[in-house]
Motif scaffolding. Structure first.
Motif, PDB file in Angstrom:
ATOM      1  N   GLU B 229      44.670  37.981  38.649  1.00  0.00           N
ATOM      2  CA  GLU B 229      43.606  38.933  38.962  1.00  0.00           C
ATOM      3  C   GLU B 229      42.887  38.601  40.266  1.00  0.00           C
ATOM      4  O   GLU B 229      42.606  39.491  41.058  1.00  0.00           O
ATOM      5  CB  GLU B 229      42.610  39.053  37.800  1.00  0.00           C
ATOM      6  N   ASP B 230      42.620  37.316  40.500  1.00  0.00           N
ATOM      7  CA  ASP B 230      41.853  37.018  41.727  1.00  0.00           C
ATOM      8  C   ASP B 230      42.681  37.291  42.975  1.00  0.00           C
ATOM      9  O   ASP B 230      42.139  37.625  44.022  1.00  0.00           O
ATOM     10  CB  ASP B 230      41.255  35.596  41.711  1.00  0.00           C
ATOM     11  N   PHE B 231      44.023  37.199  42.834  1.00  0.00           N
ATOM     12  CA  PHE B 231      44.864  37.573  43.970  1.00  0.00           C
ATOM     13  C   PHE B 231      44.609  39.028  44.356  1.00  0.00           C
ATOM     14  O   PHE B 231      44.478  39.351  45.539  1.00  0.00           O
ATOM     15  CB  PHE B 231      46.339  37.368  43.619  1.00  0.00           C
ATOM     16  N   TRP B 232      44.526  39.911  43.340  1.00  0.00           N
ATOM     17  CA  TRP B 232      44.363  41.329  43.662  1.00  0.00           C
ATOM     18  C   TRP B 232      42.976  41.639  44.185  1.00  0.00           C
ATOM     19  O   TRP B 232      42.804  42.539  45.013  1.00  0.00           O
ATOM     20  CB  TRP B 232      44.708  42.188  42.443  1.00  0.00           C
ATOM     21  N   THR B 233      41.973  40.901  43.736  1.00  0.00           N
ATOM     22  CA  THR B 233      40.632  41.094  44.293  1.00  0.00           C
ATOM     23  C   THR B 233      40.611  40.688  45.770  1.00  0.00           C
ATOM     24  O   THR B 233      40.130  41.414  46.630  1.00  0.00           O
ATOM     25  CB  THR B 233      39.601  40.268  43.512  1.00  0.00           C
ATOM     26  N   LEU B 234      41.178  39.508  46.045  1.00  0.00           N
ATOM     27  CA  LEU B 234      41.196  39.038  47.430  1.00  0.00           C
ATOM     28  C   LEU B 234      42.029  39.956  48.309  1.00  0.00           C
ATOM     29  O   LEU B 234      41.656  40.264  49.441  1.00  0.00           O
ATOM     30  CB  LEU B 234      41.769  37.622  47.485  1.00  0.00           C
ATOM     31  N   ASN B 235      43.174  40.378  47.768  1.00  0.00           N
ATOM     32  CA  ASN B 235      44.030  41.288  48.503  1.00  0.00           C
ATOM     33  C   ASN B 235      43.262  42.534  48.918  1.00  0.00           C
ATOM     34  O   ASN B 235      43.344  42.977  50.057  1.00  0.00           O
ATOM     35  CB  ASN B 235      45.185  41.690  47.587  1.00  0.00           C
ATOM     36  N   ALA B 236      42.510  43.072  47.955  1.00  0.00           N
ATOM     37  CA  ALA B 236      41.744  44.275  48.240  1.00  0.00           C
ATOM     38  C   ALA B 236      40.727  43.991  49.338  1.00  0.00           C
ATOM     39  O   ALA B 236      40.533  44.799  50.247  1.00  0.00           O
ATOM     40  CB  ALA B 236      41.032  44.756  46.978  1.00  0.00           C
TER      41      ALA B 236
END
Lengths: 322, 302, 248
Positions: B229-236
């Protein structure tokens, strides 16, 4: 004044004698408390006083550890107290130099942009340490501690971290009482107005950032010694970065006692109360964070302090979201 | 001897890498647009964003395994469900935190919720890495020596359709006008009869819906687990910093740039360096142009 | 006016994206006087103050402080040299006390030895804030916020104080208190330059007035002269004024 001296002496005596009454596991928990409370205090210099919330302060833990290990290895220093001091001092200085170099560009960013930039720097450093062969972050590095005769490692590092914690506490105290500390406060409150009052904001921010980095680097290098063997992923840890922030918020951001109280409470919760329920750590931490925000926006210290305290050190006064 | 009709292998490799990057970027764009809208219009850095994405993926997985619903079709019910979840979350928790403390508090609340949800997802679905594999998962199209997986192609098309949809909603509908008005001038919007808290909740819901829908699409293209999940937050966040805040076009530009950066780094420097390069680009962009290439869709009022 | 002016601008011009906000404005401030800066809304008064205090760079022209060029010098350095400013929109440091606000000014500001506590208390006393020094500045009423702006600027021990509408939002009693306060600041040898809409106050307190309209200086002189200047009347006042600055 005498009251304070007694209090200080009492604290010192408790710290010195405490290991006699504790099991090795609990000695390690208290050691972890000194380490994380000191980290939170170091983060607080920029995050709490100046309102610059770094989401990537673990970069200095990692850098301090790697700098110390490579330094003592390159010089071929034999294990011993001198080598340990040299490694820690070098780790701290190295972080200070790096911080001073990146301070000017990175501190032009405000609010969430600064926070995320620091997170990015932390990630870049961690990835490089892990992937560039020279750093040996993937295979790991050794830092040997020559223990004094008859002293167990947890006891030794208990006292080392106690000393560093007291040192960080003293530095924070001096900063908060100083002209420089008021400068940081002015920056947190309104950076543009601070300039109009003659506060050299750029220099003050850079200096605060550097102090914070030196303290974290010192702690990181010592942490690496306490591990004995470490890899990139054991020192560049996002949860370290997050804990520094959370401890400050829970205790009371911008205060001297807040980060310490926050660290104590969270360690008590996660290590002792939930010690057996490892799979619920995140849940518990998340719940505590939400409860604190909703019920005690000034942190636990806001409960005991007066109105002045509450206003001065509340989240309302903290970093700006943008 | 070289065949004069056969293109240079290196050139083909570059084209293939660019193609992979574009496909990846299309999906990244969709995964980021919800975060971008919420950040741009509400000023909230939603650290629960990655959770929405991952929940979307798990929801699509459940729908696929239990009811046999195709993951691409699942985007619609998942988006609708998350619209309401997002709305309730914003009004019930985030707005309360903002009014009690500050905008910073909302950051912490979304962080706390992310921790809780991550833990719950681990308890329910185990921490293992999952994928959704419909029957057509392993077929691909080839053009000469270029190859593209069918699922990826569909994923990128679906992403673009969703992005167009959001652009239309924002620019053409009365609902979109209310969102823009509230983002730019909440006070004036309120005076003009807009129910501001309601619109803020709806905007958040829209962002959550798009995040979850993207999760359904991503679940087919990439493996996922609660801890991604934190990957997708950072990606965003990186997509927003690259492209610009608040608009589908900014998300598309940022997503494609990020996709290209990832695929070229993986191909020509090494797969283990993609994160390092991504974050390096993030830091450099922040220092040069923190408002993103396209700037903020909602002006500089915030 | 033969001595070197303490603060002077020549040919000051500022363009924002092709729009000329300030157009070749000259001014000279001399020791021991109170100056006014007036003009209709949008005339460029705050912009001029922003230029003088280094918030914006000049497009052209030069500014001198005690004879030395200061354009391009960063804001905090200007304050350390002796130029202080009270903002039009009060910008207190909200989460700390009134005393701490003022203390930051005393701790920083003009370099050189000083007794920080004494400077703080003096600035508080002069502005009449001593009684509420322990209050948080965040929730203060507008009258006290205006005083705090002045007190904090004063604590930096300036030679020149730029006061941007210190009376905005004040009632007549508070306005006359503020004017009295500015007079006593002036008596301490600090040059005051004041932006103000309340014409009566300006005419009564100022020794010399600059008038801006659409970024251009249209008049300068003693108040009695300026309020009779036909261009000023036309541009700004609309109606002629009596010697007391009251509309006739």
């Amino acid at each position: 004044m005498t009251m304070r001296i007694f209090l200080l002496l009492g604290t010192l005596i408790v710290i010195v004698l405490l290991p006699q009454f504790l099991a090795p596991f609990h000695i390690r928990v208290v050691q972890l408390f000194f380490f994380t409370a000191a980290l939170a205090l170091a983060w607080n210099v920029m995050g709490g006083l100046a309102g610059y919330w770094s989401f990537g302060h673990t970069v200095f833990i990692g850098m301090g550890a790697f700098a110390a290990a490579h330094f003592v290895a390159k010089l071929g220093l034999p294990a011993g107290p001198l080598q340990m001091i040299a490694g820690i001092v070098f780790g701290a200085l190295f972080c200070g130099i790096v911080a001073a170099i990146i301070a000017y560009p990175i501190l032009r960013l405000r609010g969430i942009y600064f926070a995320i930039a620091m997170l990015g720097i932390g990630q870049v450093a961690a990835e490089l340490a892990n992937n560039v062969g020279w750093f040996q972050g993937d295979v790991g590095l050794f830092l040997e501690t020559a223990l004094p005769d008859g002293v167990e490692p947890e006891r030794f590092f208990y006292y080392v971290f106690a000393g560093l914690f007291l040192f960080t506490w003293m530095v924070s105290l001096v900063v908060m009482r100083s002209r420089f500390g008021y400068g940081l406060l002015a920056i947190r409150e309104d950076e543009d107005t601070a300039k109009m009052l003659g506060v050299p904001t750029e220099q003050i921010k850079a200096f605060g950032f550097t102090i914070s980095a030196v303290l974290v680097g010192m702690l990181g290098a010592t942490y690496a010694y306490s591990l004995g063997y470490f890899t990139a992923s054991s020192v560049f840890r996002i949860d370290f970065s997050l804990n520094m922030i959370i401890y400050c918020l829970i205790g009371g951001i911008g205060t001297l006692a807040g980060p310490v109280v926050g660290a104590a409470l969270m360690l008590l919760l996660t290590q002792i109360i939930l010690g057996q329920l490892l799979e619920l750590h995140l849940l518990a931490t998340g719940l505590v964070v939400i409860l604190i925000v909703l019920t005690l926006p000034n942190g636990v210290m806001g409960l005991v302090g007066g109105e002045a305290f509450r206003r001065r050190f509340s989240m309302r006064a903290g970093g700006k979201a943008r | 001897m070289r065949d004069p009709h056969f293109p240079d292998r290196q050139a083909m490799l570059i084209i293939q890498t660019a193609l992979n990057g574009l496909v990846l970027g299309g999906v990244y764009s969709l995964a980021a647009v919800g975060f971008s809208l919420i950040f741009g219009a509400l000023g909230i850095v939603n650290l629960t964003h990655g959770i929405f994405v991952i929940c979307g993926a798990y929801a699509a997985m459940v729908l696929f395994h239990v009811f046999g619903i195709d993951p691409f079709l699942a985007t619609v019910p998942v988006a609708i469900a998350f619209f309401f979840i997002g709305y309730a979350y914003q009004r019930g928790l985030i707005q309360v935190a903002i009014s009690r403390a500050s905008l910073v508090a909302s950051l912490l609340v979304t962080f706390g919720v992310a921790l809780i949800m991550r833990n719950l997802l681990q308890l329910v679905f185990s921490p293992d890495v999952r994928t959704i594999t419909p029957s057509y998962s392993f077929s691909s199209l080839t053009f000469g020596s270029l190859r593209i997986d069918i699922v990826r192609l569909i994923a990128v098309l679906v992403s673009i359709v969703f992005l167009l949809l959001m652009a239309l909603v924002l620019s053409k509908t009365a609902f979109g006008r209310r969102i823009r008005a509230t983002a730019q001038q909440p006070l004036a919007a309120n005076l003009s009869g807009v129910n501001v808290p309601h619109v803020l909740g709806q905007t958040f819901g829209l962002g959550a819906a798009f995040a979850a829908a993207s999760g359904a699409v991503l679940g087919i293209v990439q493996p996922f687990s609660p801890s991604s999940e934190d990957f997708w937050t950072l990606n965003a966040f990186i997509v927003v910093v690259l492209g610009g805040v608040g608009s589908p076009s900014g998300a598309l530009l940022g997503g494609i740039l990020l996709g290209l950066i990832s695929s070229f780094t993986a191909q020509f420097i090494g797969p283990s360096y993609t994160n390092a390069v991504m974050f390096l680009v993030l830091v450099i962009m922040l220092l040069i142009r923190p408002q993103g290439l396209l700037g903020s869709a909602f002006g500089e009022s915030r | 006016m033969s001595a070197t002016p303490i603060l002077a601008g020549r040919g000051i011009t500022k363009n924002f994206r092709g729009l000329t906000a300030i157009d070749t404005v000259d001014f000279e401030l001399h020791q021991g006087r109170i100056y006014g800066l007036i003009g209709p809304n949008g005339a460029g008064k705050s912009t001029l103050f922003n230029l003088v205090t280094g918030y914006y760079p000049l497009s052209s022209g030069e500014i001198r402080f005690e004879g030395k060029r200061i354009d391009g010098v960063p804001t905090y350095r200007l304050n350390q040299m002796g130029i202080a400013r009270a903002f039009q929109i009060s910008k207190p440091f909200p989460a700390i006390t009134v005393r701490e606000n003022v203390r930051i000014g005393a701790l920083y500001g003009v370099s050189g030895p000083r007794d920080v506590d004494a400077v703080t208390e003096e600035a508080l006393a002069l502005t009449g804030l001593t009684g509420i020094a322990e209050r948080m500045s965040g929730g203060l009423p507008v009258g006290n916020l205006r005083k705090l702006e002045i007190a904090r600027a004063l604590a930096t021990r300036p030679k020149v104080l730029l006061a941007d509408e210190p009376c905005a939002g004040l009632n007549p009693t508070e306005t006359s208190d503020m004017m009295e306060c500015l007079r006593s600041i002036s008596r301490r040898g600090i040059v005051v330059w004041l932006v103000e809409h309340d014409m009566r106050a300006v005419v009564q307190v100022c020794d010399w007035i600059y008038v801006l309209e659409a970024g251009v200086k249209i008049a300068a002189g003693p108040p009695q002269e300026v309020i009779r200047n036909p261009r000023v009347i036309e541009a700004y006042l609309g109606t002629p004024m009596t010697e007391n600055g009251e509309e006739a």
